[in-house]
Design an enzyme around this catalytic site. Structure first.
Site, short mmCIF file in Angstrom:
data_model
loop_
_atom_site.label_atom_id
_atom_site.label_comp_id
_atom_site.label_asym_id
_atom_site.label_seq_id
_atom_site.Cartn_x
_atom_site.Cartn_y
_atom_site.Cartn_z
N GLU A 82 0.83 -1.21 0.00
CA GLU A 82 0.00 0.00 0.00
C GLU A 82 0.86 1.26 0.00
OE1 GLU A 82 -3.15 -0.17 -0.58
OE2 GLU A 82 -3.02 -2.35 -0.52
N HIS A 85 1.88 2.29 -3.46
CA HIS A 85 0.92 3.12 -4.20
C HIS A 85 1.14 4.60 -3.88
CE1 HIS A 85 -1.51 0.04 -6.06
NE2 HIS A 85 -1.73 -0.56 -4.91
N GLU A 130 0.05 -2.65 -9.74
CA GLU A 130 0.01 -3.65 -8.67
C GLU A 130 1.32 -4.44 -8.61
OE1 GLU A 130 -2.25 -3.98 -6.32
OE2 GLU A 130 -3.30 -2.28 -7.21
#
Length: 234
Positions: A82, A85, A130
């Site tokens: 995360e 990102h 991803e």
């Protein structure tokens, strides 16, 4: 979203779920990024997501079922994913892409066709993003089996049988999928299966992270991270 998190989730901090807080702080330090707010939310669906809004502190939300499913090292790998990102500003680029796609729909005539092509490219970019964040997870975990185990558990794991899952067998499964989809017919089926997905298939992600863990690029980044962390600790 901020009010929803405050009202329905638990804000993780040094004195609230400190072990989870420390996992986030360590991962953020390794990736050289400010730690975002972290919330733990009750949900039977194992998931984690991040959101960055301009002018506000970004946050990460982790579901309780994910915490129950994963080991501490695996959970930190998810947090690092995360953080990847945020590190790459994926949310910002996704916003731009969505605006561009919506704008294409308003063009008379070929606008719909252009928008469809943009959407297909957007999904391809999302899948690539991803994979990038899986690499961030590996840089923090420093063990490809940890990251692959996360992917395996998300594909078909449960807390009661977690100790029976086999990472090597899952990698063999990934290689079998790659072999089966290498023919023209297999490639067509694979493309049809994945073209509208925002995330690559778990077996493909496992194979990619396994291959990248053996690359000179990964080894070089790992050495650089170790050097940066040693300087910061002086």
């Amino acid at each position: 979203m901020l009010l929803e998190n405050i009202g329905t989730s638990v804000l993780v901090s040094g004195n609230q779920l400190p072990e989870l807080h420390q996992l986030m702080v360590e991962a953020a330090s390794i990736l050289n990024i400010d730690a975002p707010d972290l919330y733990l939310r009750q949900s039977p669906v194992p998931n984690a997501y991040t959101l960055a809004i301009s002018g506000k502190k970004p946050f990460v939300v982790v579901h309780t079922s994910l915490v129950e499913l994963l080991s501490r090292k695996e959970l930190q790998a998810v947090l690092a994913h995360e953080l990847g990102h945020l590190k790459c500003d994926h949310g910002l680029w996704l916003t731009y892409a969505n605006i561009l796609t919506l704008g294409a729909y308003s063009i008379p005539g070929l606008g719909g066709l252009i928008a469809q092509q943009l959407e297909e490219q957007l999904f391809r970019w999302l899948r690539a993003a991803e994979l990038t964040c899986d690499r961030a997870a590996l840089l923090v975990a420093r063990d490809p089996k940890v990251v692959i185990s996360v992917l395996m558990k998300l594909a078909g794991g449960c807390p009661s049988m977690a100790d029976q899952l086999n990472v090597d067998a899952f990698l063999d499964q990934a290689r079998s999928y790659e072999k089966a989809s290498s023919s023209p017919v297999g490639w067509y089926i694979r493309n049809a299966q994945t073209r509208q997905l925002s995330h690559p298939l778990p077996v493909l992600r496992a194979r990619e992270i396994d291959e990248w863990s053996k690359s000179p690029e990964y080894q070089s980044l790992l050495k650089r991270l170790k050097w940066v962390n040693s300087v910061q600790n002086v």
